[in-house]
Scaffold this motif. Structure first.
Motif, PDB file in Angstrom:
ATOM      1  N   THR A 335       0.914  -1.135   0.065  1.00 12.62           N
ATOM      2  CA  THR A 335      -0.007   0.150  -0.169  1.00 12.62           C
ATOM      3  C   THR A 335       0.904   1.167  -0.082  1.00 12.62           C
ATOM      4  OG1 THR A 335      -1.733  -1.207   1.268  1.00 12.62           O
ATOM      5  CG2 THR A 335      -2.006   1.296   1.204  1.00 12.62           C
ATOM      6  N   SER A 337       0.453   5.781   0.008  1.00 16.35           N
ATOM      7  CA  SER A 337      -0.714   6.655   0.232  1.00 16.35           C
ATOM      8  C   SER A 337      -0.616   7.553  -1.030  1.00 16.35           C
ATOM      9  CB  SER A 337      -0.126   7.293   1.533  1.00 16.35           C
ATOM     10  OG  SER A 337       0.917   8.014   1.358  1.00 16.35           O
ATOM     11  N   ARG A 338      -1.525   8.456  -0.974  1.00 13.82           N
ATOM     12  CA  ARG A 338      -1.813   9.218  -2.132  1.00 13.82           C
ATOM     13  C   ARG A 338      -0.459  10.270  -2.365  1.00 13.82           C
ATOM     14  NH1 ARG A 338      -3.711  14.129  -3.949  1.00 13.82           N
ATOM     15  NH2 ARG A 338      -5.067  14.231  -5.692  1.00 13.82           N
ATOM     16  N   ASP A 339      -0.075  10.801  -1.213  1.00 14.97           N
ATOM     17  CA  ASP A 339       1.009  11.801  -1.249  1.00 14.97           C
ATOM     18  C   ASP A 339       2.268  11.169  -1.770  1.00 14.97           C
ATOM     19  OD1 ASP A 339      -0.654  13.641  -0.053  1.00 14.97           O
ATOM     20  OD2 ASP A 339      -0.096  13.073   2.178  1.00 14.97           O
ATOM     21  N   TRP A 355     -10.572   8.498 -10.836  1.00 13.12           N
ATOM     22  CA  TRP A 355     -10.403   8.991  -9.538  1.00 13.12           C
ATOM     23  C   TRP A 355      -9.366   9.407  -8.720  1.00 13.12           C
ATOM     24  CZ3 TRP A 355     -13.111   3.460  -8.352  1.00 13.12           C
ATOM     25  CH2 TRP A 355     -14.386   3.385  -8.900  1.00 13.12           C
ATOM     26  N   TRP A 356      -8.523   9.929  -9.507  1.00 14.90           N
ATOM     27  CA  TRP A 356      -7.224  10.372  -8.582  1.00 14.90           C
ATOM     28  C   TRP A 356      -7.372  11.295  -7.771  1.00 14.90           C
ATOM     29  CZ3 TRP A 356      -2.581   9.511  -7.298  1.00 14.90           C
ATOM     30  CH2 TRP A 356      -1.612  10.563  -7.396  1.00 14.90           C
ATOM     31  N   ASN A 357      -8.372  12.188  -7.589  1.00 21.02           N
ATOM     32  CA  ASN A 357      -8.691  13.217  -6.616  1.00 21.02           C
ATOM     33  C   ASN A 357      -9.309  12.374  -5.442  1.00 21.02           C
ATOM     34  OD1 ASN A 357      -7.859  15.269  -8.075  1.00 21.02           O
ATOM     35  ND2 ASN A 357      -9.665  15.814  -9.000  1.00 21.02           N
ATOM     36  N   ASP A 358     -10.015  11.413  -5.693  1.00 20.25           N
ATOM     37  CA  ASP A 358     -10.687  10.449  -4.474  1.00 20.25           C
ATOM     38  C   ASP A 358      -9.818   9.553  -4.075  1.00 20.25           C
ATOM     39  OD1 ASP A 358     -12.867  11.978  -4.820  1.00 20.25           O
ATOM     40  OD2 ASP A 358     -13.869  10.578  -6.128  1.00 20.25           O
ATOM     41  N   VAL A 359      -8.596   9.316  -4.476  1.00 21.37           N
ATOM     42  CA  VAL A 359      -7.648   8.129  -4.264  1.00 21.37           C
ATOM     43  C   VAL A 359      -6.845   8.526  -2.789  1.00 21.37           C
ATOM     44  CG1 VAL A 359      -5.641   6.911  -4.365  1.00 21.37           C
ATOM     45  CG2 VAL A 359      -7.574   7.133  -6.357  1.00 21.37           C
ATOM     46  N   GLU A 360      -7.062   7.658  -1.701  1.00 20.43           N
ATOM     47  CA  GLU A 360      -5.970   7.928  -0.681  1.00 20.43           C
ATOM     48  C   GLU A 360      -4.884   7.265  -0.488  1.00 20.43           C
ATOM     49  OE1 GLU A 360      -8.770   7.402   2.770  1.00 20.43           O
ATOM     50  OE2 GLU A 360     -10.198   9.153   2.242  1.00 20.43           O
ATOM     51  N   ALA A 361      -5.092   6.014  -1.028  1.00 19.47           N
ATOM     52  CA  ALA A 361      -4.002   5.019  -1.276  1.00 19.47           C
ATOM     53  C   ALA A 361      -4.275   4.105  -2.453  1.00 19.47           C
ATOM     54  CB  ALA A 361      -3.879   4.403   0.135  1.00 19.47           C
TER      55      ALA A 361
END
Length: 630
Positions: A335, A337-339, A355-361
């Protein structure tokens, strides 16, 4: 892109597809000119010289009909079509995959659309057909009819003169066609600019609709500059592309935008979901107050593949884990994370997942080499049937994930043989992942009986659902079995408690197995066994005891009572204990106190009726379903 405007109109369901003979050429059907050539031999000899250079199917068929009758013309055409062996219908199949086309209009006589759509389309050849149309299916308007509706076939020059007829029996049919043209944009595809059909249709559209006509698009591989100018003068936009390439490009555009189009309501939900299903995608939607969102997207069959492209910094802490995962050194999902993700694109069956803006990880794991059902039988006879498994394999090791109920047990086996305590076997590493909740005690007991035997390195055999013979394993585990031993005991005690107190424990959090509940379970289990237990651990404390029999306060009884060194007292009220969300009535307590010292002895002898204050080193309790007799 020059097609973007047209694609956007199609994506919003604002376009009617007008299909010509060029689409049928891919399947092996003749063009209008080829059909005219095939019909020329049936011209009466006296007119052959006059029509020698004619390529107009309508004029040729008009001449044949004049001399030999309409039935003869239709019979000859039917024979030509019957001899055709259908080849490539991929263009029609791809159009079938585009439910954005609610109406298809065609001048073709063939039934390729009907064959490809099956029951998914409704054919409209006249006003009677229109009356029984359903709104949940696309409609195929056959302007020239077909051989199943010979009375409607438009074939000869005289037939063309009746285009957009205002005859009462066809008025509803033509009104429906004109309504499509005034409320929807028109896409002509599969027509040649030299085709008489298209010229007649263009003129009729201009005469009948005038300023009410929406935008018209004409797709064709190549036309002359003069023909382009003529299209511009008619208000028609030219798209220079062959039919197959255009439909392929349109499908790619729809796949790329469909998720956004659904969420932004550019397309109806029904059409959007139908598009996904036609591409073997199963979406799960959530309807929030602000917007519609996709909870998940998955393929409807195992052959549907997804593609994820992402980039992380080479020195990222998980970069090595990703490389090891790809190289097969481990099979655990990784896993990030988005950052920590530099870029990300994802698709499934070619459908873009924006879904890039909604992806957290993102969590990436391997695809199992195989999966199925198996039965496991241990050396001591214990067996479990109908277990789901997933098998992962690489050159260095393999991993079996056993799915039992809502929990999983992961066994990783290194391929090298080791010897431990004089016994040869494979090296086994195991990891147990319990579900968040415990749903059923019988299921939990089976789970931990399985886990305990695996970590105890007990030999076992595996029977696959598709194999007649077992696979034998002699594992050499490294795991500590205290975890499995403790939980097996815990759930076996809970099962005993269920039976004794006639209760059921369902869906409690696995994290509730803490010190407090462990003490409760042990205490309740002791009650089921009829055991006494010490309630308070402090050896020196005071107890307030209110006798159940008031006669004890009579002076003679009181003196005798106060001289005692051990007390047994029965409590009238049943007690209740809460455990894992269940209130359990545990019964009537019996109190036994040894080495009694009465703290308020003086006050009691003075006649004060108050609870006995007792100082003692030990207090023992036992519980009974029925109040014991004193």
């Amino acid at each position: 892109m020059e097609n973007d405007k047209l694609f956007e109109l199609i994506r919003s369901e604002q376009v009617v597809l007008f299909a010509g003979a060029g689409l049928s050429l891919y399947a092996g059907y003749p063009s209008g000119n080829d059909l005219a050539k095939k019909m020329k031999p049936f011209i009466d000899p006296q007119f052959k010289k006059e029509l020698k250079s004619c390529r107009d199917l309508g004029k040729i068929c008009q001449c044949i009909e004049t001399t030999k009758g309409r039935e003869f013309v239709l019979n000859q055409l039917g024979k030509i079509f019957d001899k055709i062996k259908i080849k490539d219908t991929s263009v029609h199949h791809n159009i079938r995959l585009i439910p954005h086309f609610k109406s298809i209009i065609t001048t073709n006589y063939d039934t390729l659309f009907e064959k490809v759509y099956g029951d998914g389309i409704q054919v409209v050849c006249n006003s009677r057909d229109l009356a029984i149309c359903q709104n949940n299916k696309p409609s195929l308007f056959k302007l020239h009819g077909d051989f199943s509706h010979q009375d409607r076939i438009i074939l000869t020059t005289n037939d063309y003169l009746g285009y957009f007829s205002k005859k009462s029996e066809d008025e509803a049919f033509w009104n429906a066609i004109k309504e499509k043209f005034t409320t929807r944009h028109i896409l002509f595809i599969g027509y040649s600019f030299q085709d008489e059909n298209i010229q007649v249709i263009f003129e009729k559209l201009k005469i009948e609709l005038g300023a009410d006509m929406k935008q018209v698009f004409f797709v064709s591989p190549k036309i002359s500059p003069l023909q382009k100018l003529q299209l511009v003068q008619k208000g028609i936009q030219f798209v220079e592309q062959d039919a197959r390439s255009f439909i392929d490009a349109l499908l790619c555009n729809l796949k790329y935008n469909i998720i956004n189009d659904i969420q932004q309501k550019k397309v109806s939900i029904d059409t959007g979901i139908e598009f996904l299903k036609l591409h073997k995608i199963l979406p799960v939607l959530e309807f929030g107050q602000q917007k519609l969102r996709f909870k998940s997207i998955s393929g409807s069959s195992p052959d549907i593949k997804g593609l994820v492209n992402f980039a992380i910094a080479p020195k990222h802490q998980n970069a090595g884990l990703f490389r090891d995962l790809i190289d097969g050194r481990h099979f655990d999902p990784v896993t990030v994370s988005r950052d920590e993700i530099k870029s990300l694109t994802a698709s499934i069956a070619g459908i873009n997942i924006p879904w890039w803006n909604d992806v957290e990880a993102i969590k990436i794991g391997p695809e199992p080499a195989s999966k199925g059902i198996f039965t496991i039988v241990f050396e001591d006879g214990f067996e479990l049937t109908d277990l789901d498994y997933q098998f992962f394999s690489s050159k260095n090791s393999f991993q079996i994930t056993i799915i039992f109920g809502r929990s999983t047990y992961i066994i990783k086996v290194n391929n090298n043989v080791i010897t431990r305590n004089g016994i040869e076997g494979v090296e086994l590493n195991a990891k147990f992942e319990h579900d968040q909740f415990c749903y059923n005690m019988d299921e939990e007991i089976k789970i931990f009986k399985l886990v305990k035997r695996l970590v105890d390195s007990m030999p076992f055999k595996v029977f696959l659902d598709n194999g007649p013979r077992p696979h034998s394993f002699n594992p050499q585990a490294k795991q500590n079995n205290e975890y499995a031993k403790f939980h097996l005991s815990y759930f076996e005690k809970l099962k005993t408690i269920e039976r004794y107190f006639e209760v059921r424990f369902t869906k409690f959090d696995f994290a509730e197995i803490n010190d407090e509940n462990i003490w409760k379970v042990n205490t309740l289990f002791d009650i089921t066994q009829g055991r006494e237990f010490q309630k308070l651990p402090d050896p020196k404390y005071q107890v307030l005891l209110k006798p159940s029999n008031e006669e004890i306060y009579e002076i003679e009884n009181l003196r005798k009572y106060l001289q005692g060194t051990m007390i047994e007292e029965y409590i009238n009220e049943s007690e209740t204990v809460e455990l894992h969300g269940v209130n359990i009535e545990i019964g009537f307590p019996k109190v036994r106190i040894e080495e009694v010292e009465f703290v308020n002895k003086k006050e009691l002898l003075e006649g004060k009726k108050q609870p006995f204050i007792i100082k003692c080193p030990a207090l023992w309790l036992s519980y009974h379903k029925v109040r014991a007799q004193q």
